[in-house]
Design a protein around this motif. Structure first.
Motif, PDB file in Angstrom:
ATOM      1  N   ASP A 239       0.815  -1.218   0.000  1.00  0.00           N
ATOM      2  CA  ASP A 239       0.000   0.000   0.000  1.00  0.00           C
ATOM      3  C   ASP A 239       0.850   1.269   0.000  1.00  0.00           C
ATOM      4  OD1 ASP A 239      -2.063  -1.708   0.061  1.00  0.00           O
ATOM      5  OD2 ASP A 239      -2.751  -1.218   2.091  1.00  0.00           O
ATOM      6  N   THR A 240       0.181   2.358  -0.338  1.00  0.00           N
ATOM      7  CA  THR A 240       0.831   3.667  -0.305  1.00  0.00           C
ATOM      8  C   THR A 240       0.072   4.572   0.666  1.00  0.00           C
ATOM      9  OG1 THR A 240      -0.478   4.229  -2.232  1.00  0.00           O
ATOM     10  CG2 THR A 240       1.805   3.604  -2.612  1.00  0.00           C
ATOM     11  N   LEU A 241       0.682   5.721   0.934  1.00  0.00           N
ATOM     12  CA  LEU A 241       0.068   6.641   1.900  1.00  0.00           C
ATOM     13  C   LEU A 241      -0.917   7.595   1.232  1.00  0.00           C
ATOM     14  CD1 LEU A 241       3.240   7.514   3.967  1.00  0.00           C
ATOM     15  CD2 LEU A 241       1.181   6.384   4.846  1.00  0.00           C
ATOM     16  N   ASP A 242      -1.916   7.934   1.985  1.00  0.00           N
ATOM     17  CA  ASP A 242      -2.867   8.963   1.565  1.00  0.00           C
ATOM     18  C   ASP A 242      -2.099  10.185   1.077  1.00  0.00           C
ATOM     19  OD1 ASP A 242      -4.929  10.734   1.271  1.00  0.00           O
ATOM     20  OD2 ASP A 242      -5.398  10.903   3.407  1.00  0.00           O
ATOM     21  N   THR A 243      -2.553  10.726  -0.025  1.00  0.00           N
ATOM     22  CA  THR A 243      -1.834  11.842  -0.638  1.00  0.00           C
ATOM     23  C   THR A 243      -1.762  13.063   0.295  1.00  0.00           C
ATOM     24  OG1 THR A 243      -1.520  12.867  -2.804  1.00  0.00           O
ATOM     25  CG2 THR A 243      -3.707  13.086  -1.830  1.00  0.00           C
ATOM     26  N   TRP A 244      -2.735  13.172   1.207  1.00  0.00           N
ATOM     27  CA  TRP A 244      -2.729  14.302   2.140  1.00  0.00           C
ATOM     28  C   TRP A 244      -1.647  14.167   3.200  1.00  0.00           C
ATOM     29  CZ3 TRP A 244      -5.150  18.218   0.284  1.00  0.00           C
ATOM     30  CH2 TRP A 244      -6.298  18.038  -0.504  1.00  0.00           C
ATOM     31  N   PHE A 245      -1.128  12.955   3.335  1.00  0.00           N
ATOM     32  CA  PHE A 245      -0.062  12.752   4.320  1.00  0.00           C
ATOM     33  C   PHE A 245       1.162  13.578   3.930  1.00  0.00           C
ATOM     34  CE2 PHE A 245       3.310  10.617   6.628  1.00  0.00           C
ATOM     35  CZ  PHE A 245       2.699  10.258   7.818  1.00  0.00           C
ATOM     36  N   SER A 246       1.533  13.513   2.666  1.00  0.00           N
ATOM     37  CA  SER A 246       2.695  14.299   2.239  1.00  0.00           C
ATOM     38  C   SER A 246       2.358  15.787   2.113  1.00  0.00           C
ATOM     39  CB  SER A 246       3.272  13.764   0.929  1.00  0.00           C
ATOM     40  OG  SER A 246       2.260  13.596  -0.032  1.00  0.00           O
ATOM     41  N   SER A 247       1.126  16.098   1.707  1.00  0.00           N
ATOM     42  CA  SER A 247       0.783  17.530   1.604  1.00  0.00           C
ATOM     43  C   SER A 247       0.729  18.180   2.973  1.00  0.00           C
ATOM     44  CB  SER A 247      -0.561  17.753   0.923  1.00  0.00           C
ATOM     45  OG  SER A 247      -0.964  16.660   0.193  1.00  0.00           O
ATOM     46  N   ALA A 248       0.459  17.379   3.989  1.00  0.00           N
ATOM     47  CA  ALA A 248       0.373  17.945   5.336  1.00  0.00           C
ATOM     48  C   ALA A 248       1.722  18.475   5.813  1.00  0.00           C
ATOM     49  CB  ALA A 248      -0.155  16.902   6.311  1.00  0.00           C
ATOM     50  N   LEU A 249       2.790  17.988   5.201  1.00  0.00           N
ATOM     51  CA  LEU A 249       4.134  18.407   5.605  1.00  0.00           C
ATOM     52  C   LEU A 249       4.662  19.550   4.742  1.00  0.00           C
ATOM     53  CD1 LEU A 249       5.687  14.800   5.731  1.00  0.00           C
ATOM     54  CD2 LEU A 249       4.282  15.910   7.471  1.00  0.00           C
ATOM     55  N   TRP A 250       3.824  20.019   3.840  1.00  0.00           N
ATOM     56  CA  TRP A 250       4.265  20.868   2.743  1.00  0.00           C
ATOM     57  C   TRP A 250       4.957  22.159   3.166  1.00  0.00           C
ATOM     58  CZ3 TRP A 250       5.619  19.750  -1.829  1.00  0.00           C
ATOM     59  CH2 TRP A 250       5.590  20.662  -2.881  1.00  0.00           C
ATOM     60  N   THR A 251       4.469  22.811   4.222  1.00  0.00           N
ATOM     61  CA  THR A 251       5.075  24.105   4.564  1.00  0.00           C
ATOM     62  C   THR A 251       6.527  23.975   5.034  1.00  0.00           C
ATOM     63  OG1 THR A 251       4.263  24.019   6.838  1.00  0.00           O
ATOM     64  CG2 THR A 251       2.895  25.201   5.245  1.00  0.00           C
ATOM     65  N   PHE A 252       6.861  22.815   5.569  1.00  0.00           N
ATOM     66  CA  PHE A 252       8.254  22.694   6.039  1.00  0.00           C
ATOM     67  C   PHE A 252       9.094  21.696   5.242  1.00  0.00           C
ATOM     68  CE2 PHE A 252       5.434  20.272   8.823  1.00  0.00           C
ATOM     69  CZ  PHE A 252       5.968  18.995   8.779  1.00  0.00           C
ATOM     70  N   SER A 253       8.449  20.686   4.663  1.00  0.00           N
ATOM     71  CA  SER A 253       9.238  19.752   3.855  1.00  0.00           C
ATOM     72  C   SER A 253       9.831  20.489   2.658  1.00  0.00           C
ATOM     73  CB  SER A 253       8.386  18.570   3.392  1.00  0.00           C
ATOM     74  OG  SER A 253       7.431  18.976   2.435  1.00  0.00           O
ATOM     75  N   THR A 254       9.120  21.506   2.185  1.00  0.00           N
ATOM     76  CA  THR A 254       9.637  22.281   1.054  1.00  0.00           C
ATOM     77  C   THR A 254      10.829  23.152   1.452  1.00  0.00           C
ATOM     78  OG1 THR A 254       7.977  23.922   1.610  1.00  0.00           O
ATOM     79  CG2 THR A 254       7.465  22.435  -0.204  1.00  0.00           C
ATOM     80  N   LEU A 255      10.981  23.382   2.724  1.00  0.00           N
ATOM     81  CA  LEU A 255      12.079  24.240   3.173  1.00  0.00           C
ATOM     82  C   LEU A 255      13.276  23.423   3.658  1.00  0.00           C
ATOM     83  CD1 LEU A 255       9.982  26.958   5.029  1.00  0.00           C
ATOM     84  CD2 LEU A 255      11.138  27.188   2.841  1.00  0.00           C
ATOM     85  N   GLY A 256      13.218  22.121   3.404  1.00  0.00           N
ATOM     86  CA  GLY A 256      14.390  21.303   3.684  1.00  0.00           C
ATOM     87  C   GLY A 256      14.267  20.370   4.878  1.00  0.00           C
ATOM     88  N   TRP A 257      13.199  20.530   5.674  1.00  0.00           N
ATOM     89  CA  TRP A 257      13.016  19.628   6.798  1.00  0.00           C
ATOM     90  C   TRP A 257      13.082  18.190   6.293  1.00  0.00           C
ATOM     91  CZ3 TRP A 257       9.985  15.702   8.641  1.00  0.00           C
ATOM     92  CH2 TRP A 257       9.991  15.483  10.027  1.00  0.00           C
TER      93      TRP A 257
END
Length: 839
Positions: A441-459
């Motif tokens: 299985d894969t993760l709900d697409t919102w799982f990765s979008s939920a991290l968007w504000t900081f994953s995009t900044l290198g977290w």
RNA sequence: GGGCAUGUAGCUCAGUUGGUUAGAGUGCUACGUUGACAUCGUAGAGGUCCUCGGUUCAACUCCGAGCAUGCCCACCA
């Protein structure tokens, strides 16, 4: 400069210039102050086309970003795209099907390669479309929810949450689509209103109602409300009951979840196929038995009906119960909402399934659960939601949040980092040793979008960007994804970073068609933003979505509206053209020039006021109000009046340039293309990074009043000519007498002569028409005399209302003195006017 | 069923702490094309600010009830 502004001739080249300047990247911006303004683009799906909703979001965001960049803030607008797992997989599926290929034939690896190819192409298209709107995004920081950085973040979060006991594997009720063979997210469910027979059955001591008898095979618990008098004496007892498959034993429990008003007030529960019932079953430790399987067929619990599809089973069960005489009543007019899969429209089944969940109720930090943390940070006012009323919606949703099912049975997406060997499983990115297989299985697409504000900044790295730009200043998005996305970002960020993801959430309304309908493919009522840009220009499209829109409220959009703003853009162009035509080497005017005439003073004071209000409005997210004020100033104060004055009074180069340059600066965040195009005439740095104007504004009451008088005189003469069908070009003889304003009128005589097209004369005798203004008499030589009846009636009515007010003792006693004074003055002037007209 | 919005000129919508003879754009009508602009100018017509109550000297604005429309959540007992 050409006669008309043709957007498509300039836009692409201007965008390239901006890109080449490097100024979209905050690291390259000169002269920065300490303020940070950061915002991340809600990532469009990589499924292809940008729609008008995207265009709206881009307009609002670019507006803020350009404004803050000009103010000197360290400004970052970070672009990226979302994998939209289910949607994308479906689209690739469809593409392959057209070639006669089924994804199961080619296998997971090859299929994902196809997906990759598709998304690569899609990304290029979307990027181009984002740029068409003029979006000043920092492309050097472009991200993707499936890139290596995001993937790393997702994996790390999963593992951390698992270790913290926040992610668990469990058999719980999930929303299941029997056709897609996958769990669905809440937003992937649609409702269809439907008439279904609603059955009332005799169930031992009670009557129960249901629209789905086929789920009732193993119901063995009757639930009633603790305060329901009808059932008081049966609570806690056990009954032997004749039911579908013979006699069964059922006990009665009391729980507040039973609604006394509903049906008979008594219900039986089906824990495996209802969220509510499942929770009840856990509360009372009841057996959870599956009745329907993932294929949408009956399980062995249905005895002889095992394997039957749901629909068929329903009919059979009804037949059986009928024979047994257990049907009391059938309501054939029952209307309920059937839940279906949004994609294939198959009725969904809530059923038990082994899935991965995020526990939102487990106490973690200071005894607070995930959902409590997310709720609290908004409650404390740390995150501001615009418009405010969505706070309530947010809390309601957050407080009722159930554990979040994060596993999806699709191939495309972030694969769940769990390995299985028989009944054992281990968490990790790599196979622990031989013989382990990874969760398919894969993760709900919102799982990765939920991290968007900081994953995009290198977290999870502790990068400079993360330190500098997180939390984001603003999250700008549509209110329709407040729950799915905004709420989940808040939830994840408060947990992982111990801070909020953003300071302010600005929720825009949705764009609808002229009839107010949602835009959709099936209605074919969509407006293609690219078409609109081609026809009217990106600036006009942007304006049409900014001006006249209010946050959180839907907006109708259609051709004529955009055309109207195209006209304005052209007006701005021609204003500039007029000014620049007569100036050979237009200089940049840094300092506010010294006014020479009344109108100079006036326009500069108005400009100061505009700079002041625009700045405040933009700071307060009043985009529409800012745009309207700007438009009014530009078109009416500046073009209609001041430019006309400039044709009469000469030597205004400096002031004209100063005003124009400031107007262009103020407009730039709204209409970047046309303003930048005009700005090129000044042969200096890009307008993009010019300093936002500042002004100390103090209202110059006297000047404004004097100008109003002159304007009124000109207006009255024009009106008179118009009413009498006198060619406006025709100059008529005129004499204006006013004791009070004698000086003013004398000084502005030329202006009046030119703008009203009159010729001053002193020969009063020949003038046979008199116009009336407070303290001013205007005599004109004209053939006709107009009837004043209507005007007199209006004035009399007005005087009456004023007199009533002033005769009211309560008004005099209670109203502030300045209001009373104002009303008195109004009455005096109107009375004077009336007597004059009557004469 | 619970919640949230919206109801202002033919149409689309503004109206920021209660005091405007209620505004804009568009459409319509008339006249015009003046040193930039017909993607233009000038003016005109057009409104019981959904209804009814209440608070107040004063209500489009605040409160209550109702009507209409839309949206969200819950619901297959």
């Amino acid at each position: 400069m050409e006669k008309a502004y043709e957007a498509k001739k300039f836009e692409d080249a201007i965008y390239s210039e901006w890109i080449n300047s490097g100024y979209f990247n905050p690291d390259n911006l000169p002269n920065r102050n300490k303020e940070i303004f950061s915002i991340v683009l809600p990532p469009p799906n990589v499924t292809g086309q940008l729609h008008i909703g995207h265009a709206a979001m881009l307009a609002y965001q670019d507006l803020m970003v350009r404004y803050h960049r000009m103010k000197g803030d360290q400004t970052l607008w970070l672009p990226g795209m979302d994998q939209a797992a289910i949607d994308t997989q479906k689209m690739v599926d469809k593409k392959l099907k057209a070639q006669g290929i089924d994804r199961h034939q080619i296998g997971r690896k090859k299929f994902l390669r196809e997906v990759d190819k598709f998304t690569q192409e899609s990304k290029i298209i979307i990027k181009k479309q984002l740029q068409k709107m003029g979006s000043s995004l920092d492309w050097s920081r472009e991200r993707y929810t499936m890139d290596s950085g995001s993937t790393k973040a997702v994996q790390q979060v999963f593992i951390k949450m698992y270790n913290d006991g926040l992610i668990y594997r469990g058999k719980r009720v999930v929303i299941w689509c029997p056709h897609c063979q996958s769990t669905l997210a809440d937003d992937e469910v649609e409702y269809i209103e439907q008439k279904t027979p609603f059955y009332y059955f005799r169930y031992g001591p009670v009557i129960i109602g249901t629209a789905r008898p086929e789920t009732k095979f193993s119901d063995k618990v009757i639930v009633v409300h603790p305060q329901d008098k009808r059932y008081k004496n049966i609570v806690g007892k056990e009954f032997e009951i004749e039911w579908i498959q013979g006699k069964i034993k059922a006990k009665v429990i009391a729980d507040i979840s039973a609604d006394m008003e509903m049906g008979t007030g008594a219900m039986t529960i089906t824990p495996a196929h209802s969220f509510v019932d499942f929770e009840l079953a856990q509360k009372y430790n009841l057996k959870v038995e599956e009745i329907i399987n993932k294929a949408g067929r009956m399980t062995s619990a249905a005895g002889k009906l095992e394997g039957a599809p749901v629909k068929e089973a329903r009919e059979k069960v009804v037949e059986i119960l009928k024979k047994k005489g257990l049907i009391k009543k059938i309501d054939k007019n029952y209307i309920h909402n059937l839940s279906v899969c949004y994609r294939c429209r198959t009725p969904i089944e809530p059923l038990l399934s082994e899935q991965w969940f995020v526990n939102v109720n487990k106490p973690i930090k200071k005894g607070k659960s995930l959902k409590q943390l997310a709720s609290q940070i908004v409650k404390n006012g740390n995150i501001k939601i615009i418009p405010e009323r969505f706070n309530k919606t947010y809390f309601q949703w957050m407080d009722n949040l159930r554990d979040w099912c994060i596993s999806r049975q699709i191939w495309f997406g972030h694969r769940i980092p769990v390995w299985y060997k028989k009944d054992k499983y281990k968490i990790g990115l790599k196979s622990p040793s031989e013989g382990w297989t990874q969760d398919p299985d894969t993760l709900d697409t919102w799982f990765s979008s939920a991290l968007w504000t900081f994953s995009t900044l290198g977290w999870p790295e502790k990068t400079k960007d993360l330190k500098k730009f997180h939390p984001n200043t603003v999250m700008e998005t549509g209110y329709d994804i407040l729950f799915f996305w905004v709420a989940r970002m808040i939830l994840m960020t408060t947990y992982l970073l111990d801070e909020k993801p953003f300071d302010t959430v600005y929720l825009h309304g949705l764009i609808r068609d002229k009839q107010g309908r949602k835009m959709s493919k099936s209605l074919d009522n969509g407006i293609d933003p690219l078409e609109m840009i081609k026809d009217y220009g990106a600036d006009a499209l942007r304006l049409s979505m900014i001006v006249g829109s209010t946050p959180g409220i839907d907006m109708k959009l259609y051709d004529e509206k955009i055309a109207g703003f195209r006209n304005f853009v052209n007006k701005l162009w021609n204003i500039s053209r007029f000014i620049l035509l007569n100036i050979k080497n237009p200089k940049i005017i840094e300092k506010r020039p010294k006014p020479k005439t009344l109108f100079d003073k006036w326009i500069l004071n108005k400009l100061d006021s505009l700079i002041d209000s625009t700045t405040k409005d933009l700071d307060n997210f009043n985009f529409s109000i800012a745009g309207m004020a700007l438009k009014h100033f530009t078109w009416h104060d500046f073009a209609d009046w001041y430019l006309e004055i400039a044709k009469v009074e000469k030597d205004k180069e400096e002031i004209l340039l100063y005003c124009l340059q400031n107007i262009l600066k103020l407009w730039h965040p709204f209409t970047p293309y046309v303003t930048e195009t005009i700005w090129k005439n000044f042969k200096t740095d890009l307008l993009l990074i010019q300093k936002w104007p500042e002004a100390k504004y103090k209202k110059d009451e006297k000047t404004i009043k004097n100008v109003q008088i002159i304007q009124k005189i000109i207006f009255e003469i024009n009106k008179f000519k118009n009413e009498h069908k006198i060619n406006p070009k025709k100059s008529i003889e005129c004499l204006i007498i006013s004791e009070k304003y004698n000086d003013l009128i004398n000084k502005q005589a030329t202006v009046i002569e030119k703008l009203a097209r009159v010729k001053h004369t002193t020969q009063e005798k020949s003038l046979n028409t008199e116009l009336h203004l407070p303290n001013i008499k205007i005599y004109l030589k004209a053939e006709t005399r107009k009837s004043n009846d209507k005007e007199i009636a209006n004035l009399e009515k007005y005087i009456e209302s004023l007199e009533n007010k002033l005769n009211n003792k309560k008004f005099i006693d209670n109203a502030p003195t300045d209001i009373v004074k104002k009303e008195k003055e109004k009455l005096k002037e109107t009375k004077k006017l009336l007597t004059k007209i009557k004469k």
